[in-house]
Design a protein around this motif. Sequence first.
Motif, PDB file in Angstrom:
ATOM      1  N   VAL A   1      61.914  30.076  -4.604  1.00 18.12           N
ATOM      2  CA  VAL A   1      60.671  30.697  -4.167  1.00 18.12           C
ATOM      3  C   VAL A   1      60.431  32.014  -4.905  1.00 18.12           C
ATOM      4  O   VAL A   1      59.322  32.312  -5.342  1.00 18.12           O
ATOM      5  CB  VAL A   1      60.715  30.931  -2.649  1.00 18.12           C
ATOM      6  CG1 VAL A   1      59.563  31.803  -2.224  1.00 18.12           C
ATOM      7  CG2 VAL A   1      60.664  29.608  -1.934  1.00 18.12           C
TER       8      VAL A   1
ATOM      9  N   VAL B   1      60.871  19.366   1.563  1.00 19.15           N
ATOM     10  CA  VAL B   1      59.983  20.311   0.886  1.00 19.15           C
ATOM     11  C   VAL B   1      60.734  21.023  -0.233  1.00 19.15           C
ATOM     12  O   VAL B   1      60.208  21.224  -1.326  1.00 19.15           O
ATOM     13  CB  VAL B   1      59.420  21.338   1.886  1.00 19.15           C
ATOM     14  CG1 VAL B   1      58.660  22.430   1.156  1.00 19.15           C
ATOM     15  CG2 VAL B   1      58.501  20.649   2.865  1.00 19.15           C
ATOM     16  N   ILE B   2      61.995  21.351   0.015  1.00 18.28           N
ATOM     17  CA  ILE B   2      62.725  22.086  -1.006  1.00 18.28           C
ATOM     18  C   ILE B   2      63.065  21.186  -2.196  1.00 18.28           C
ATOM     19  O   ILE B   2      63.101  21.659  -3.336  1.00 18.28           O
ATOM     20  CB  ILE B   2      63.981  22.763  -0.418  1.00 18.28           C
ATOM     21  CG1 ILE B   2      64.295  24.025  -1.208  1.00 18.28           C
ATOM     22  CG2 ILE B   2      65.189  21.876  -0.435  1.00 18.28           C
ATOM     23  CD1 ILE B   2      63.255  25.056  -1.130  1.00 18.28           C
TER      24      ILE B   2
ATOM     25  N   ILE C   1      62.036  19.966   6.215  1.00 19.60           N
ATOM     26  CA  ILE C   1      62.025  21.155   5.366  1.00 19.60           C
ATOM     27  C   ILE C   1      62.872  20.931   4.123  1.00 19.60           C
ATOM     28  O   ILE C   1      62.518  21.367   3.034  1.00 19.60           O
ATOM     29  CB  ILE C   1      62.505  22.391   6.154  1.00 19.60           C
ATOM     30  CG1 ILE C   1      61.519  22.701   7.261  1.00 19.60           C
ATOM     31  CG2 ILE C   1      62.622  23.584   5.241  1.00 19.60           C
ATOM     32  CD1 ILE C   1      61.746  23.983   7.949  1.00 19.60           C
TER      33      ILE C   1
ATOM     34  N   GLY D   1      70.830  27.608   0.832  1.00 19.40           N
ATOM     35  CA  GLY D   1      70.001  28.747   1.226  1.00 19.40           C
ATOM     36  C   GLY D   1      69.625  29.584   0.020  1.00 19.40           C
ATOM     37  O   GLY D   1      68.466  29.964  -0.163  1.00 19.40           O
TER      38      GLY D   1
ATOM     39  N   PHE E   1      66.917  27.881  -1.971  1.00 18.45           N
ATOM     40  CA  PHE E   1      65.590  28.082  -1.367  1.00 18.45           C
ATOM     41  C   PHE E   1      65.024  29.410  -1.816  1.00 18.45           C
ATOM     42  O   PHE E   1      63.893  29.518  -2.272  1.00 18.45           O
ATOM     43  CB  PHE E   1      65.731  28.158   0.162  1.00 18.45           C
ATOM     44  CG  PHE E   1      65.541  26.875   0.866  1.00 18.45           C
ATOM     45  CD1 PHE E   1      66.487  25.892   0.793  1.00 18.45           C
ATOM     46  CD2 PHE E   1      64.423  26.664   1.639  1.00 18.45           C
ATOM     47  CE1 PHE E   1      66.327  24.717   1.477  1.00 18.45           C
ATOM     48  CE2 PHE E   1      64.252  25.494   2.318  1.00 18.45           C
ATOM     49  CZ  PHE E   1      65.197  24.516   2.244  1.00 18.45           C
ATOM     50  N   ILE E   2      65.845  30.457  -1.638  1.00 21.50           N
ATOM     51  CA  ILE E   2      65.347  31.803  -1.906  1.00 21.50           C
ATOM     52  C   ILE E   2      65.049  31.952  -3.392  1.00 21.50           C
ATOM     53  O   ILE E   2      63.980  32.436  -3.782  1.00 21.50           O
ATOM     54  CB  ILE E   2      66.374  32.848  -1.435  1.00 21.50           C
ATOM     55  CG1 ILE E   2      66.567  32.728   0.078  1.00 21.50           C
ATOM     56  CG2 ILE E   2      65.928  34.241  -1.799  1.00 21.50           C
ATOM     57  CD1 ILE E   2      67.684  33.551   0.633  1.00 21.50           C
TER      58      ILE E   2
ATOM     59  N   ARG F   1      56.626  21.938  -7.688  1.00 23.05           N
ATOM     60  CA  ARG F   1      55.683  21.397  -6.712  1.00 23.05           C
ATOM     61  C   ARG F   1      54.430  20.822  -7.362  1.00 23.05           C
ATOM     62  O   ARG F   1      53.665  20.133  -6.728  1.00 23.05           O
ATOM     63  CB  ARG F   1      55.311  22.486  -5.701  1.00 23.05           C
ATOM     64  CG  ARG F   1      54.593  23.658  -6.315  1.00 23.05           C
ATOM     65  CD  ARG F   1      54.326  24.726  -5.299  1.00 23.05           C
ATOM     66  NE  ARG F   1      55.523  25.543  -5.044  1.00 23.05           N
ATOM     67  CZ  ARG F   1      55.502  26.679  -4.400  1.00 23.05           C
ATOM     68  NH1 ARG F   1      54.382  27.138  -3.892  1.00 23.05           N
ATOM     69  NH2 ARG F   1      56.591  27.374  -4.234  1.00 23.05           N
TER      70      ARG F   1
END
Lengths: 384, 305
Positions: free
Chosen positions: A338, A290-291, A287, A331, A334-335, A298
């Motif tokens: 996105v 992915v980040i 994961i 964290g 990530f948030i 991406r």
Amino acid sequence: MKVLSEKLFGGKQGAIGLAILSLLLFVVFPLWLDLFRLGLIGKYVTYAFVAISLVLLWGNGGILSLGQGMFFGLGGYCMAMFLKLEASDPISTKIQTTPGIPDFMDWNQLTALPWFWEPFKSLTLTILLVLIVPTLLAFIIGFAMFKRRVGGVYFAIITQAIALILSILIVGQQGYTGGVNGITDLKTMLGWDIRTDSAKYILYFANAGLLIACMLLARYILTSKFGMLLLAMRDKEERVRFSGYDVSNFKIFIFCIAAMISAIGGAMFTLQIGFMSPSFVGIVPSIEMVIFAAVGGRMSLIGAVYGTLLVNFGKTMFSETYPELWLFLMGGLFIAVVMFFPDGLAGVYEKYATKFNLTGKLSKLMIKFNKSASVTDELVGEKP
Amino acid sequence: MFGYSMEEVGNIVVMQGFSGLSLFSVLLLMALGLAIIFGQMGVINMAHGEFMAVGAYTTVFLSKIAVSYDIVNSYFVFAIVAAFILAFFIGYFIEFLLIRHLYKRPLDTLLATWGLSLVMQQIFRSTFGAKEVSAELPEWLLGSFKPTEDIDIPINGVFVMGLALIVTVGVYLFMYRSRWGLRVRATMQNRVMAGAVGINTKKVDRLTFALGCGIAGVAGAAFTTIASTGPTTGSLYIVDSFMVVVFGGAASLMGTIASAFGIAQAQSILQFFMTSSMGKVATLMTIVIILMMRPEGLFASKVRK
């Protein structure tokens, strides 16, 4: 010639971006940083392979695999098994009960080399296996799932479960795999000591060169007709299927390519860092990778590499000084990515680059327009 | 068989089967919340395990207070309620801040909630320390009873199972027998139509998500009776719970129960005869293979798409 440069470098802009990245990797970092820091960069660059594979698979193909760490790890393990066998020749392991087998096997009361270790005595076979084993696994998973039209969320969850299975298996089968410690104490490759300073420089440059090569390959794939189909599949899978294309075969193919690119990264990781452990196989690294891709963008190959370098830089810096802050930051990253920057750094760059450059903006719009027009043209025109 | 006599194998199966039932109860409670959030709403909540940890830490915290006031024997029921309420409201808040912006991008909810889970784990670590903590259990939860000479059945296991049963029945009644459940199901099946007949779909979303999180909180309270809680406890169960929901068929309550039962039993019985890691590998592998054969899960509802 023009066509080839368009396909490999992605036009003038792509070529400039690639040149800047190469300049950084080949000239600026080696001159600027000491060997220790350069080694860290080398480590991050191996992760960038996975980020690139995710740009292909996830950004352009719309397939989110949470098992890329598994392919990275398999590539790394294949390489580590070769190096381990070389490091445990009968002379240097003569204090063991059974000389000539890796030390962890001896500790686990194994008396002979397991059959699946045999091929790793030869470097040629090992390099082939680095490429073949992950690709084969990807093919099996992809074949079973895409042929039944499993995709999206379910694919993500099942690849995650497979990554979990593999990491438990590696940890559990200590005698065959080195268990939770992984395969350590790797020394030489065909007699060449990989721990010396000169070897570290050579491996760093080889690694960076391979990364650029993989980026060219990825760019070639993305600018080809297959790349357009990939985008079309991401946005309107049914439409592509109804146009007469076998969507599942394309998906299996891109999943295999992505696995192979990740595996090259894994093998280079083992060579540079000198060990491989199950902590690169499981869910968390998958994961995290992915980040990296998401932070960089991406959709952008170059962005993904920068994303990987930056996130890992931040990780090393913060976990050295404020370890407890790092998880909050990660964290939050990530948030934030996105929620606010779905296209990552590359998206932000694109936005501002165009804001301050009106002609560039116009030409880019034209390119975009032409591209989207040609996608539909080719799809509709090719097979009515 | 494996060097045991038939009678011994029987006893082992009963006892391992029972420890499987405790695992089954926790998995079921986790999966029920996830079945609502993932199965009904389509949100991949990777932070579900951390909501369970919220419940567990609430229970631990309350048990500390209960010890200082000497009411250890009666606090546990309140702890369950408190765990539910706290997890419910955190879930409500998270939906408002985060999830509601991402309904159209299910894969991105996965990443965002993973980030959320990292943040929550660090909060647990900073507040309660990195070590595992355990709750003071009331006396009536300790000990075991022996139906025969060789069989030991722990009482906390029975309790957790009872709790799981009550929550399952509650969820069933809520989802299939109440006006609220009707609204939830209507919204999930056809959002536009549900909005057109006057259902406040945004409110339904928020409450549904919060309810799923609340049930995870109850799972956490139940979890404290059988194991101790650490900052990463939740993440250990998250893949298992997802497998339970996917294996059972995402939108089916029966499927969730059956697959939680199957997975928990297979795991704990296999773990006795193989090593514990190989038992887990064998179970997960079987599920993955079955899912590859039958992607829609065991109990798929027949829907025309």
